[in-house]
Write an enzyme that holds these catalytic residues in place. Structure first.
Site, PDB file in Angstrom:
ATOM      1  N   HIS A   1       0.816  -1.222   0.000  1.00 54.19           N
ATOM      2  CA  HIS A   1       0.000   0.000   0.000  1.00 54.19           C
ATOM      3  C   HIS A   1       0.850   1.273   0.000  1.00 54.19           C
ATOM      4  O   HIS A   1       0.335   2.366  -0.272  1.00 54.19           O
ATOM      5  CB  HIS A   1      -1.008  -0.003   1.166  1.00 54.19           C
ATOM      6  CG  HIS A   1      -0.428   0.361   2.504  1.00 54.19           C
ATOM      7  ND1 HIS A   1      -0.099  -0.574   3.448  1.00 54.19           N
ATOM      8  CD2 HIS A   1      -0.147   1.575   3.052  1.00 54.19           C
ATOM      9  CE1 HIS A   1       0.362   0.041   4.532  1.00 54.19           C
ATOM     10  NE2 HIS A   1       0.342   1.348   4.314  1.00 54.19           N
TER      11      HIS A   1
ATOM     12  N   ASP B   1      -0.788  -7.503   1.431  1.00 53.94           N
ATOM     13  CA  ASP B   1      -0.164  -6.172   1.511  1.00 53.94           C
ATOM     14  C   ASP B   1       1.349  -6.334   1.730  1.00 53.94           C
ATOM     15  O   ASP B   1       1.873  -6.144   2.826  1.00 53.94           O
ATOM     16  CB  ASP B   1      -0.795  -5.373   2.667  1.00 53.94           C
ATOM     17  CG  ASP B   1      -0.361  -3.916   2.667  1.00 53.94           C
ATOM     18  OD1 ASP B   1       0.256  -3.473   1.671  1.00 53.94           O
ATOM     19  OD2 ASP B   1      -0.618  -3.223   3.674  1.00 53.94           O
TER      20      ASP B   1
ATOM     21  N   GLY C   1       2.774   6.422   9.003  1.00 46.75           N
ATOM     22  CA  GLY C   1       4.202   6.617   8.725  1.00 46.75           C
ATOM     23  C   GLY C   1       5.059   5.436   9.119  1.00 46.75           C
ATOM     24  O   GLY C   1       6.219   5.335   8.720  1.00 46.75           O
TER      25      GLY C   1
ATOM     26  N   SER D   1       3.956   2.393   8.366  1.00 47.36           N
ATOM     27  CA  SER D   1       3.580   1.395   7.362  1.00 47.36           C
ATOM     28  C   SER D   1       4.804   0.818   6.656  1.00 47.36           C
ATOM     29  O   SER D   1       5.749   1.544   6.333  1.00 47.36           O
ATOM     30  CB  SER D   1       2.675   2.026   6.306  1.00 47.36           C
ATOM     31  OG  SER D   1       1.398   2.257   6.833  1.00 47.36           O
ATOM     32  N   GLY D   2       4.758  -0.493   6.396  1.00 50.68           N
ATOM     33  CA  GLY D   2       5.851  -1.139   5.683  1.00 50.68           C
ATOM     34  C   GLY D   2       7.013  -1.547   6.562  1.00 50.68           C
ATOM     35  O   GLY D   2       7.889  -2.300   6.144  1.00 50.68           O
TER      36      GLY D   2
END
Length: 438
Positions: free
Chosen positions: A248, A293, A387, A389-390
């Site tokens: 995403h 994801d 922020g 994320s990942g």
């Protein structure tokens, strides 16, 4: 309950009693004063002795030996395999047993298995041994003490693995050689002094958080940045050229020429910066349901492993973490919902939550699929946020760190009954291997 002070009248408190007490307290004061002076002198001598005589430093040795009561397995050659990991832990526990309760016991720090190789008699083991000794000692003197302790242990202790005594070789190495050898192992965190770092005891970060303690504490953490727009997402280094992150992160822009990756405990200044060559999104990523994801990012040029930049281990697909397992999440994200990005990396200890609990009607009402993992606390308060994320959710197994989750989604940040939801990395090991060969 509070105690009221005792009251005396002048008649009850005679002068004679006062004088005896005065003499008594004068003697006590003198004794205490003398003890204080002695203590100060003792502490001063101790400090001087510590820095002048007992200035301990790390000594590193490369140990090689044959184990004759096991047979070599093909997967011993794959450091991320369950077979290599389990056998390495057995050998490292045996080293602790040999040296931890021996004549060098207080000096032994730890061991790290580097390589398992086939041998006609069994398996060849290569491991790094780390000790702390006064800097006035020589590596050769210490080597003799270590060998003596080993041979004594082989005589007196019943060990799970049979070491062929004549095959044992011990070679002193410097910190650079030690670091290069450990670089071949994933998931090892190093401090600036090159010593492996123990698991952090922090229970806060991100929402309800603290800054990371030192450079190199989470050396696989990367910041993915759009040129001109700054930090967008976190990512995890899994080799010297590949990053693992969330799909995403790229829904607005997946042009690799527009992205850079940085490493280090701060975004500005970064310790290392790289351009991006390729972005690979999972073919079945669905933004509406957050399924699959996961994404891979290939760097234009590989990074050099160091104290500050290291790769995290990929878990074997068979690893299963029970509920309430302690895991850590890190990132540069907001510390409040919709707050600003943080320049300094932050961390939190959270706990895994079962899919059954996470799918309850009052939690996420069936939205958690097999490729997802919940972690946090049902009461909220500590969580990843915008922020992050990942970024990585990591698990510590005998001081080797594995990435088990990728920060994916959640309802707001740190709300009760709305824990963080992560991409479950074990479900995607085949996909990662198909794209990277890892």
């Amino acid at each position: 309950m509070m105690y009221a002070p005792v009251e005396f009248s002048e008649a009850e408190f005679s002068r004679a009693e006062y004088q005896r007490k005065q003499q008594f307290w004068d003697s006590v004061r003198l004794a205490l004063f003398t003890l204080a002076i002695v203590a100060i002198i003792g502490i001063a001598i101790g400090i001087v002795t510590h820095f002048v005589v007992e200035d301990d430093k790390s000594f590193y040795y490369l140990a090689s030996f044959k184990v004759t009561n096991i047979k070599y397995k093909e997967n011993y050659g794959i450091r991320s395999s369950r077979e290599f990991i389990e056998r390495s832990h057995q050998i490292e526990r045996m080293m602790s047993r040999i040296f931890g309760h021996s004549s060098v016991g207080g000096r032994f720090i730890k061991s790290h298995v580097i390589k398992l190789s086939p041998d006609e008699q069994g398996v060849d083991i290569l491991t790094v041994l780390i000790f702390r000794y006064p800097s006035t000692d020589s590596a050769e003197q210490i080597k003799k003490k270590i060998e003596k302790a080993l041979y004594q242990s082989l005589k007196t202790k019943q060990l799970s693995l049979t070491i062929n005594k004549p095959s044992f070789r011990l070679t002193p190495i410097d910190s650079k050689k030690m670091r290069n050898l450990l670089n071949s192992r994933c998931g090892i965190r190093m401090t600036s002094s090159n010593m492996p770092l123990p698991a952090s005891s922090s229970t806060q970060r991100i929402v309800q958080g603290r800054e990371t303690a030192m450079e190199g504490e989470w050396p696989w953490q990367a910041s993915l940045q759009l040129i001109g727009s700054g930090h967008q997402c976190g990512a995890s280094l899994i080799s010297n050229t590949w990053l693992l992150t969330a799909a995403h992160c790229f829904w607005k822009n997946k042009d690799p020429t527009q992205w850079i990756a940085t490493f280090g405990a701060t975004i500005t200044p970064p310790a290392v910066k790289r351009n991006v060559r390729k972005i690979i999104l999972h073919e079945n990523y669905h933004r509406e349901t957050n399924e699959n994801d996961i994404a891979l990012v290939q760097l234009s040029t590989g990074v050099e492993f160091s104290n500050i930049v290291q790769r995290v281990c990929l878990p074997d697909s068979s690893i299963k973490l029970p509920p309430k397992t302690s895991v850590f999440v890190t990132g540069f994200g907001s510390i409040v919902d919709d707050g600003p990005i943080q320049n300094t990396l932050r961390q939190a200890r959270v706990e895994t939550i079962s899919t059954d609990v996470c799918n309850r009607k009052d939690v996420y009402d069936g939205l958690i699929t097999p490729g997802m993992l919940c972690a946090g606390f049902m009461e909220g308060k500590i969580d990843a946020c915008k922020g992050d994320s990942g970024g990585p959710l990591v698990y510590d197994n005998h001081d080797i760190w594995y990435i088990v989750g990728i920060v994916s989604w959640g309802q707001s940040c740190a709300l009760p009954k709305k824990p963080g939801v992560y991409t479950r990395v074990t479900k995607y090991r085949d996909w990662i291997a198909s794209k990277t060969g890892m």
